[in-house]
Design an enzyme around this catalytic site. Structure first.
Site, mmCIF file in Angstrom:
data_model
loop_
_atom_site.group_PDB
_atom_site.id
_atom_site.type_symbol
_atom_site.label_atom_id
_atom_site.label_comp_id
_atom_site.label_asym_id
_atom_site.label_seq_id
_atom_site.Cartn_x
_atom_site.Cartn_y
_atom_site.Cartn_z
ATOM 1 N N HIS B 123 38.492 55.960 40.979
ATOM 2 C CA HIS B 123 39.602 55.979 42.132
ATOM 3 C C HIS B 123 40.283 57.230 42.662
ATOM 4 O O HIS B 123 41.148 57.398 43.316
ATOM 5 C CB HIS B 123 40.567 55.126 41.582
ATOM 6 C CG HIS B 123 40.283 53.608 41.108
ATOM 7 N ND1 HIS B 123 39.821 53.636 39.580
ATOM 8 C CD2 HIS B 123 40.533 52.547 41.605
ATOM 9 C CE1 HIS B 123 39.764 52.120 39.615
ATOM 10 N NE2 HIS B 123 39.933 51.374 40.773
ATOM 11 N N HIS B 233 9.888 74.342 3.866
ATOM 12 C CA HIS B 233 9.519 75.189 4.874
ATOM 13 C C HIS B 233 8.286 76.138 4.572
ATOM 14 O O HIS B 233 7.804 77.237 5.096
ATOM 15 C CB HIS B 233 10.849 76.211 5.184
ATOM 16 C CG HIS B 233 11.699 75.264 5.613
ATOM 17 N ND1 HIS B 233 11.640 74.490 6.717
ATOM 18 C CD2 HIS B 233 13.055 75.415 5.495
ATOM 19 C CE1 HIS B 233 12.810 73.803 6.990
ATOM 20 N NE2 HIS B 233 13.556 74.529 6.222
ATOM 21 N N ASP B 376 12.593 69.814 8.930
ATOM 22 C CA ASP B 376 13.857 69.488 8.397
ATOM 23 C C ASP B 376 14.272 67.772 9.008
ATOM 24 O O ASP B 376 14.734 67.216 8.252
ATOM 25 C CB ASP B 376 15.083 70.474 8.860
ATOM 26 C CG ASP B 376 15.130 71.564 8.091
ATOM 27 O OD1 ASP B 376 14.833 71.550 6.807
ATOM 28 O OD2 ASP B 376 15.312 72.724 8.634
#
Lengths: 180, 462
Positions: B123, B233, B376
């Protein structure tokens, strides 16, 4: 060498025979990536390559920065040595996000090739759909556009530069364990 | 019947916290166990939005992202959409990104420069960068005697404050100051934020991604889980360093975990262990070359933390890796989903070449295509998904490593544990989580068990 935005009216398409060779180059590249034949894939790359996939921001039309900009955060902004590092990870059995193996599909389409004005260098555009599925039903689908600079040396085509522009603002997947 | 003169009450509403002792009991510190339901249960997640994300100081932005008046970034506090915007007087404000008329977003973009305000597409209600209602489309309300423009605006975040470049906000007007929320943990934050006189900045842009995991798994990973590096890792370390992750035979001697109010850092003192994983020898040399200067500024212990194998979480969901310079927020999007925002933090005074190496280095290690982060996400997603099983969810999870590692005689700030190969900081993180569930007052929260033990802060250059 940088991929520039080509003014629409100045585009000179390469001849059909060369376009056909470039299409074959892309389809073979897709097949090598689907098979995770990354060592073979590296042979398609020029040693001076820049392989760049910027992060996409949602910005207003007219914002001078635009949705991506050089030197800022990216998914990839690699030279040849960095790409070799990524490939070295894939070759480890302890690359857990790829063991069990991911099932890859690379669909390449909308292939166009345009003269650069420099002999032996061609700009090429393509779109891709990349589907990765692994384990039971983990599936990631990414669509995007590639803007490449190809080097022609006799019969040989190598990728001298690639810019990958995906359509996602927030990547709808946890990783990018593939190339585009 | 409606009173013709009654006007809508448009004052900001900040829901009060309650208490959830049943949920708090799901963390059993005496047995070093956490109930798996805290990772999957929708009712517990809703309680987290109220008890934790409705009260805690949450990371909003780095000041360098919004240097000029009108510069803004959009982010989230919990699931609340928030605009963070530099004001004309230089201060930073934050506002709910929701029009008070029908609730639509007033800002659709990630960030922008020198905005004069925000306008709702629905609006045309327009708001200043200070959140105030400037006008409405067609001025129809100007002729409406029941309309009081000055009382309507974007709901401000109750408190906004900066710590050395990082901007935080809280929805709780009663929350203690940002410095009190950190307590002596600032001593550790300064390793990243104050190791150079010029201060820090974010490299431009932000990498965003989605992970289908509960937000606490990445938060607890960064608060103290260096152990996973050895196994998770391996492949990334092999690719970059040419060998498996070596946590070092002397690891226990020169590593420790520190925790205050659930904020935690685990760190080795190996100087450039993590910087090395970025894969640029030039960067290692740069960090080592600054060692004496940092030592003079922050003292030896912190100088050795600058590029070391280390990770940190500021409770609840803001984490970083000092060595790799990656900063991130885990925005909760339901019990089993997060949006991850990733930035690279550098010192302003670094040479451009070094900043560029940090940018590329964080990208190849800890971003969605990074050789470390890739694996991960896989872990955190399956940690979350596996707990859905009805029988599975009824066996608690094991957080029992290193229960005898407390180092109470250490003069380092906070709760200190020897070695970083233990679950000490993760236990402290979940203890803090339980405190947020149990207590409805900040008095109780700041006096709870995770509060720092009383000891003086070490002098800077000890």
């Amino acid at each position: 060498m940088t991929v520039q935005t080509v003014p629409m009216l100045d585009e000179t398409p390469v001849g059909d025979a060369l376009l056909r060779r470039i299409e074959r180059f892309y389809y073979r590249e897709a097949r090598l990536l689907d098979r995770e034949a990354y060592a073979d894939w590296l042979t398609l790359l020029d040693p001076g390559i820049r392989y760049w996939m910027p992060a996409m921001e949602t910005r207003k039309r007219g914002d001078q920065r635009g949705p991506w900009t050089d030197g800022e955060m990216s998914y990839f902004d690699d030279d040849f040595a960095m790409l070799k590092v990524r490939v070295a990870r894939y070759e480890q059995p302890s690359a857990w996000a790829d063991n069990p193996a991911t099932r890859h599909l690379h669909i390449v389409t909308n292939i166009e090739a345009i003269e650069t004005g420099t002999p032996g260098l061609v700009r090429a555009f393509s779109c891709f759909e990349n589907v990765r599925n692994r384990n039971e039903k983990d599936q990631d689908v990414i669509h995007g556009r590639r803007e490449d600079l190809l080097k022609l040396d006799g019969d040989r085509i190598t990728l001298a530069e690639r810019r990958i522009l995906i359509v996602q603002n927030i990547l709808l997947s946890k990783n990018l364990n593939t190339f585009f | 019947m409606c009173d013709a003169k009654a006007r809508p009450d448009m004052r900001p509403v900040y829901p009060k916290a309650g208490s959830y002792p049943d949920f708090a009991d799901l963390v059993d510190d005496s047995r070093a166990q956490v109930d798996r339901r805290v990772f999957i249960d929708r009712a517990i997640y809703e309680a987290e939005l109220r008890q934790i994300f409705g009260r805690a100081w949450l990371f909003l932005a780095h000041e360098s992202q919004i240097p000029n008046p009108g510069d803004f970034v959009r982010t989230y506090m919990g699931e609340d959409d928030v605009i963070v915007v530099r004001q004309r007087n230089g201060r930073i404000g934050a506002y709910l990104n929701s029009c008070p008329h029908r609730g639509n977003r007033v800002c659709m973009v990630d960030s922008g420069k020198k905005a004069r305000g925000f306008i709702c597409n629905y609006h045309g209600w327009s708001f200043g960068i200070d959140g105030r209602l400037n006008g409405t489309d067609g001025k129809v309300y100007d002729k409406d005697p029941g309309f009081e423009k000055s009382a309507i605006g974007l709901t401000p975040v109750a408190q906004v404050a900066s710590y050395k470049g990082l901007v935080f906000g809280t929805f709780d007007p009663e929350a203690p100051s940002l410095e009190d929320y950190f307590g002596p943990f600032t001593w550790y934050l300064d390793v990243m934020l104050d190791n150079d006189e010029g201060g820090t900045e974010f490299i431009g842009g932000c990498v965003k991604s989605t992970v289908e995991c509960n937000w606490k798994f990445p938060a607890e990973n960064f608060v103290g889980d260096i152990l996973h590096a050895f196994w998770t890792h391996q492949s990334g370390a092999e690719a970059i360093l040419g060998g498996a992750v070596d946590l070092g035979s002397r690891y226990d001697e020169r590593a420790f975990q520190a925790s205050v109010y659930g904020h935690g850092i685990e760190t080795n003192l190996d100087k450039v262990g993590n910087t090395r994983t970025l894969g640029f020898p030039e960067l290692n040399d740069y960090v080592l070359g600054r060692y004496e200067a940092v030592k003079a500024r922050l003292g030896e212990v912190r100088a050795r933390m600058v590029g070391a194998v280390s990770s940190c979480t500021v409770f609840p969901n803001f984490s970083f890796l000092p060595g790799q310079a990656t900063f991130r927020v885990w925005h909760p999007k339901g019990p089993d989903r997060i949006d991850l925002y990733t930035w690279t933090l550098v010192n302003k005074n670094m040479p451009e070449r070094i900043k560029e190496l940090y940018r590329k280095g964080t990208m190849i290690t800890f971003s969605p295509g990074g050789v470390f982060e890739m694996d991960d996400g896989e872990n955190w997603e399956y940690c979350t998904k596996a707990n859905q099983g009805w029988v599975t969810r009824h066996q608690k999870l094991h957080y029992g490593l290193g229960q005898d590692s407390a180092w109470s005689e250490s003069d380092l700030p906070g709760h200190i544990h020897r070695g970083s190969l233990n679950d000490a900081n993760q236990r402290q993180f979940y203890k803090r989580w339980a405190e947020f569930m149990r207590f409805d007052s900040w008095g109780d929260l700041q006096r709870a068990e995770t509060a720092p033990p009383a000891k003086p802060l070490p002098q800077a250059a000890e």
